[in-house]
Motif scaffolding. Structure first.
Motif, PDB file in Angstrom:
ATOM      1  N   ALA A  71       0.845  -1.192   0.000  1.00 60.54           N
ATOM      2  CA  ALA A  71       0.000   0.000   0.000  1.00 60.54           C
ATOM      3  C   ALA A  71       0.879   1.240   0.000  1.00 60.54           C
ATOM      4  N   GLY A  72       0.363   2.321  -0.581  1.00 62.67           N
ATOM      5  CA  GLY A  72       1.091   3.580  -0.605  1.00 62.67           C
ATOM      6  C   GLY A  72       0.616   4.469  -1.744  1.00 62.67           C
ATOM      7  N   GLU A  73       1.404   5.466  -2.058  1.00 70.50           N
ATOM      8  CA  GLU A  73       1.110   6.413  -3.140  1.00 70.50           C
ATOM      9  C   GLU A  73       1.642   5.868  -4.458  1.00 70.50           C
ATOM     10  N   ASP A  74       0.805   5.822  -5.483  1.00 73.93           N
ATOM     11  CA  ASP A  74       1.230   5.474  -6.845  1.00 73.93           C
ATOM     12  C   ASP A  74       2.158   4.258  -6.868  1.00 73.93           C
ATOM     13  N   ILE A  75       1.746   3.173  -6.234  1.00 71.44           N
ATOM     14  CA  ILE A  75       2.614   2.011  -6.029  1.00 71.44           C
ATOM     15  C   ILE A  75       2.616   1.008  -7.173  1.00 71.44           C
ATOM     16  N   GLU A  76       1.627   1.071  -8.048  1.00 75.76           N
ATOM     17  CA  GLU A  76       1.535   0.089  -9.137  1.00 75.76           C
ATOM     18  C   GLU A  76       1.672   0.808 -10.479  1.00 75.76           C
ATOM     19  N   PRO A  77       2.853   0.731 -11.113  1.00 74.99           N
ATOM     20  CA  PRO A  77       3.061   1.444 -12.377  1.00 74.99           C
ATOM     21  C   PRO A  77       2.044   1.092 -13.466  1.00 74.99           C
ATOM     22  N   THR A  78       1.599  -0.155 -13.525  1.00 71.28           N
ATOM     23  CA  THR A  78       0.639  -0.537 -14.573  1.00 71.28           C
ATOM     24  C   THR A  78      -0.731   0.091 -14.347  1.00 71.28           C
ATOM     25  N   TYR A  79      -0.970   0.680 -13.181  1.00 71.60           N
ATOM     26  CA  TYR A  79      -2.258   1.322 -12.898  1.00 71.60           C
ATOM     27  C   TYR A  79      -2.264   2.805 -13.265  1.00 71.60           C
ATOM     28  N   ARG A  80      -1.141   3.317 -13.732  1.00 77.28           N
ATOM     29  CA  ARG A  80      -1.076   4.745 -14.079  1.00 77.28           C
ATOM     30  C   ARG A  80      -1.911   5.066 -15.308  1.00 77.28           C
ATOM     31  N   HIS A  81      -2.046   4.100 -16.204  1.00 80.25           N
ATOM     32  CA  HIS A  81      -2.851   4.303 -17.413  1.00 80.25           C
ATOM     33  C   HIS A  81      -3.998   3.303 -17.401  1.00 80.25           C
ATOM     34  N   ILE A  82      -5.212   3.808 -17.371  1.00 81.65           N
ATOM     35  CA  ILE A  82      -6.401   2.959 -17.394  1.00 81.65           C
ATOM     36  C   ILE A  82      -7.235   3.346 -18.611  1.00 81.65           C
ATOM     37  N   GLU A  83      -7.711   2.350 -19.337  1.00 86.37           N
ATOM     38  CA  GLU A  83      -8.516   2.563 -20.542  1.00 86.37           C
ATOM     39  C   GLU A  83      -9.978   2.256 -20.258  1.00 86.37           C
ATOM     40  N   ILE A 149      -6.556  -2.287 -17.691  1.00 82.67           N
ATOM     41  CA  ILE A 149      -5.128  -1.964 -17.597  1.00 82.67           C
ATOM     42  C   ILE A 149      -4.347  -3.045 -18.340  1.00 82.67           C
ATOM     43  N   HIS A 150      -3.076  -2.796 -18.537  1.00 82.94           N
ATOM     44  CA  HIS A 150      -2.204  -3.764 -19.202  1.00 82.94           C
ATOM     45  C   HIS A 150      -1.001  -4.042 -18.315  1.00 82.94           C
ATOM     46  N   VAL A 151      -0.592  -5.303 -18.270  1.00 81.80           N
ATOM     47  CA  VAL A 151       0.542  -5.726 -17.454  1.00 81.80           C
ATOM     48  C   VAL A 151       1.721  -6.050 -18.361  1.00 81.80           C
ATOM     49  N   GLU A 152       2.894  -6.131 -17.760  1.00 84.81           N
ATOM     50  CA  GLU A 152       4.107  -6.402 -18.528  1.00 84.81           C
ATOM     51  C   GLU A 152       4.289  -7.874 -18.848  1.00 84.81           C
ATOM     52  N   GLU A 153       3.662  -8.767 -18.047  1.00 87.79           N
ATOM     53  CA  GLU A 153       3.903 -10.203 -18.197  1.00 87.79           C
ATOM     54  C   GLU A 153       3.406 -10.782 -19.516  1.00 87.79           C
ATOM     55  N   ASP A 155       0.343 -10.002 -23.100  1.00 84.97           N
ATOM     56  CA  ASP A 155      -0.421  -9.023 -23.874  1.00 84.97           C
ATOM     57  C   ASP A 155      -1.910  -9.019 -23.557  1.00 84.97           C
ATOM     58  N   ASP A 156      -2.337  -9.870 -22.641  1.00 84.96           N
ATOM     59  CA  ASP A 156      -3.757  -9.934 -22.306  1.00 84.96           C
ATOM     60  C   ASP A 156      -4.152  -8.765 -21.413  1.00 84.96           C
ATOM     61  N   PRO A 157      -5.183  -7.995 -21.811  1.00 84.98           N
ATOM     62  CA  PRO A 157      -5.635  -6.898 -20.953  1.00 84.98           C
ATOM     63  C   PRO A 157      -6.210  -7.447 -19.646  1.00 84.98           C
ATOM     64  N   ARG A 158      -6.224  -6.604 -18.624  1.00 85.49           N
ATOM     65  CA  ARG A 158      -6.766  -6.988 -17.318  1.00 85.49           C
ATOM     66  C   ARG A 158      -7.912  -6.053 -16.942  1.00 85.49           C
ATOM     67  N   LEU A 159      -8.921  -6.608 -16.330  1.00 87.43           N
ATOM     68  CA  LEU A 159     -10.029  -5.819 -15.806  1.00 87.43           C
ATOM     69  C   LEU A 159      -9.577  -5.230 -14.477  1.00 87.43           C
ATOM     70  N   ALA A 160      -9.787  -3.928 -14.319  1.00 92.64           N
ATOM     71  CA  ALA A 160      -9.325  -3.215 -13.132  1.00 92.64           C
ATOM     72  C   ALA A 160     -10.507  -2.898 -12.212  1.00 92.64           C
ATOM     73  N   TYR A 161     -10.313  -3.185 -10.922  1.00 87.01           N
ATOM     74  CA  TYR A 161     -11.359  -2.985  -9.910  1.00 87.01           C
ATOM     75  C   TYR A 161     -10.827  -2.141  -8.763  1.00 87.01           C
ATOM     76  N   GLU A 162     -11.756  -1.463  -8.083  1.00 84.46           N
ATOM     77  CA  GLU A 162     -11.375  -0.628  -6.955  1.00 84.46           C
ATOM     78  C   GLU A 162     -12.485  -0.612  -5.919  1.00 84.46           C
ATOM     79  N   LYS A 163     -12.068  -0.497  -4.650  1.00 83.42           N
ATOM     80  CA  LYS A 163     -13.023  -0.336  -3.544  1.00 83.42           C
ATOM     81  C   LYS A 163     -12.413   0.593  -2.521  1.00 83.42           C
ATOM     82  N   ILE A 164     -13.245   1.515  -2.057  1.00 85.57           N
ATOM     83  CA  ILE A 164     -12.814   2.474  -1.039  1.00 85.57           C
ATOM     84  C   ILE A 164     -13.705   2.283   0.183  1.00 85.57           C
TER      85      ILE A 164
END
Length: 164
Positions: A71-83, A149-153, A155-164
């Protein structure tokens, strides 16, 4: 159930759990998320343990699940760009990756994700489009699908989820 940080001596058990998870996903219509690349690699798990970001879930003193959490600020580089959408909130967040259980106990995934959310109050998770089991769990737990989002591992896109 309880959660504790992973130790180096947990690694053989963690590898067994990931092997089980790859078979489970393949049997449930998701053969590509981890199967094609034999994900996650042992050296990554070793780094996670050394970095203090690897956790195990215990039931009756036995390791039945494992996952990565930070956990922290901007910790996941692949989450910086979301489509095809946007994150709900730009504040500090936690991330769960590589969540897997051994199938011996019901509710391992729910327990681990709920624990992670308790640690930080704001969680982001991504999953493969074929991983219906995880998508259903995230829906059950009240996560919002935010985009792709897209991961480096791979080419398959990933569905991104969030909960606050």
């Amino acid at each position: 159930m309880e959660i504790r940080p992973s130790k180096e001596q947990d690694l053989p058990r963690m590898l067994e759990i990931y092997e089980y998870a790859r078979r489970f996903m393949a049997d449930h219509g998701n053969p590509n998320q981890w199967g094609a690349t034999h994900w996650p690699p042992e050296q990554l798990l070793r780094r996670d343990i050394a970095g203090g970001n690897s956790y195990v879930c215990l039931h009756g003193g036995r390791v039945v699940g494992t996952f990565f959490f930070t956990a922290g600020e901007d910790i996941e580089p692949t989450y910086r760009h979301i489509e095809d959408g946007a994150w709900l909130d730009g504040s500090a967040y936690g991330v769960v990756h590589r969540l897997a259980g051994d199938g011996s106990v019901k509710g391992i995934g729910e327990f681990c994700i709920s624990w992670a959310l308790e640690q930080c109050g704001h969680l982001r998770i991504d999953t493969h489009g074929d991983n219906r089991v995880m998508q259903n769990l995230l829906g059950k737990l009240g996560f919002t699908h935010c985009g792709t989002i897209h991961v480096e591992e791979d080419d398959d896109p990933r569905l991104a989820y969030e909960k606050i």
